[in-house]
Design an enzyme around this catalytic site. Structure first.
Site: not given
Ligand SMILES: Nc1ncnc2c1ncn2[C@@H]1O[C@H](COP(=O)(O)OP(=O)(O)O)[C@@H](O)[C@H]1O
Ligand SMILES: O=P(O)(O)OC[C@H]1O[C@](O)(COP(=O)(O)O)[C@@H](O)[C@@H]1O
Length: 369
Positions: A46, A71, A99, A101, A145
């Site tokens: 967030g 992503d 990541t 994943d 994953g």
């Molecule tokens: N579509 C988006 N627009 C703006 N910020 C985003 C968007 N998607 C994700 N983020 C930001 O990127 C952070 C990381 O995304 P998250 O899905 O939690 O982890 P990851 O980078 O591992 O995929 C989020 O907590 C949010 O702050």
């Molecule tokens: O419990 P958290 O800290 O939100 O993380 C769990 C999640 O992290 C992930 O491994 C992704 O982590 P990363 O982006 O750090 O690689 C997801 O597969 C999993 O659901």
């Protein structure tokens, strides 16, 4: 090399831009971080307030921003890049794909993935030892994953001890002819033991609606614990058919994510970092640094954010897995989308990431000079 005097670390993810003090970084501070797991900068979900983030970049006089993550993080970086462009600021925004994943499209792999696969082997080995040592033993390993089963697929292929690998991209069902429970019973009767690997996002739709979950601060679906649920279902099934069975459930997910990166990831990270900096210093912006077909590239954000990297179950890699585990596909023809039924052979090494690499555009000179 470039004579940079001031490097700031942002503490705790996106909200750190506006809610926390920065962390001064120099070669002494980062000297041995590659030998530790986790992050010295901290992480969070967030907190992506684009206006406040770009205000903070502007107020601090930052002219290059390197954003490390999966992503979601790259999507966040892309939004920051757009806002910076809208304001006409001379600030480069660069993504580094990190990541476990491996769910970032276009690139060969993300930083962290290799390490996770390697560490997952330990859990699978333990599961195998436990399964072999018990009467009708089942070693059951849950891996990370959320939407992409790459860790489970590669760990399974690497280990060769796995009898069944379940990932989010490949639907399965439990009961009846051709179902998972029938397969487990058959394999146990044949071999006296088995190992199952499950990615946490697999089979979520099978669990009861009463266990419906919410989303985390990033908007990711909060997953129900399919590992515990499935192990209980397997235990119940063997009780019902009155057959002895010993299931050992191993959940190494956070232990895997917390280990220091391995040698291959360390080298990859160095390449990503150097390449990312050279790009920004050359005046490029709005890209993610990544390996594509073994070459360092700069990939415009719009290619990174347009989709997620998932295991394609009609591709060769998943076919290799099925032939290695000898598990059924658990798929009926109705589960395979029409357009996937006749996939042409793809000209890549491992069958993955093909869609992204065939027509990667040259780096658009999204440069703020
Ligand atoms: N579509 C988006 N627009 C703006 N910020 C985003 C968007 N998607 C994700 N983020 C930001 O990127 C952070 C990381 O995304 P998250 O899905 O939690 O982890 P990851 O980078 O591992 O995929 C989020 O907590 C949010 O702050
Ligand atoms: O419990 P958290 O800290 O939100 O993380 C769990 C999640 O992290 C992930 O491994 C992704 O982590 P990363 O982006 O750090 O690689 C997801 O597969 C999993 O659901």
């Amino acid at each position: 090399m470039y004579g940079v005097k001031r490097i700031l670390g942002i503490d705790g993810g996106y909200r750190g831009f506006y809610a926390k003090n920065t962390i001064p970084l120099n070669s002494k501070v980062v000297n041995d971080i590659h030998k530790r797991g986790g992050t010295i900068l901290g992480t969070s979900r967030g907190g992506h307030d684009t206006t406040k983030i770009v205000d903070s970049i502007q107020d601090r006089g930052i002219n290059q921003v390197y954003i490390i993550g999966g992503d979601g993080t790259q999507r966040g970086a892309s939004v920051i890049f757009e806002e910076i462009r809208r304001r006409g600021l001379k600030v480069a925004v660069v993504g580094i794909p990190k990541t476990i994943d491996n769910d970032i499209p276009v690139i060969d792999k993300s930083f962290g993935f290799d390490t996770a696969v390697e560490e997952a082997q330990r859990a699978i080995n333990a599961a195998h030892v436990e399964a072999e040592s018990n009467e009708n033993g089942i070693g059951f390993v849950k891996l990370m994953g959320r939407y992409s089963g790459f860790i489970a697929m590669y760990a399974t292929l690497a280990s060769r001890d796995v009898d069944c690998c379940l990932i989010p991209e490949s639907p399965f069902y439990l009961e009846g002819e051709g179902g998972l429970l029938e397969f487990i019973e058959k394999r146990i009767k044949e071999n006296g033991h088995m190992v199952i690997v499950l990615a946490e996002g697999a089979g979520q739709e099978l669990m009861s609606k009463s266990m419906e979950s919410n989303t985390d601060a990033s908007g990711n679906k909060l997953l129900k614990d399919v590992g515990l649920w499935l192990s209980q279902s397997i235990k119940d099934y063997f009780k019902k058919i009155n057959m002895v069975m010993n299931l050992k459930y191993i959940d190494p997910t956070y232990m895997i994510r917390a280990v220091p990166s391995n040698a291959s990831d360390n080298v990859y990270c160095t390449l990503l970092a150097q390449s990312a900096v050279h790009g920004a210093m050359a005046g490029y912006t709005g890209y993610t640094s990544g390996l594509v077909n073994g070459r360092q590239t700069y990939i415009p954000y719009y290619r990174i954010t347009e989709k997620q990297n998932n295991v394609v179950i009609t591709d060769r890699m998943w076919a290799r897995l099925l032939s290695s585990t000898n598990q059924p596909s658990f798929l009926g023809p109705k589960d395979i989308p029409e357009e996937k039924k006749e996939m042409p052979e793809k000209p890549t090494l491992d069958g993955e990431n093909c869609d992204g690499v065939v027509d990667i555009p040259p780096v658009t000179k999204e440069i703020t000079k």
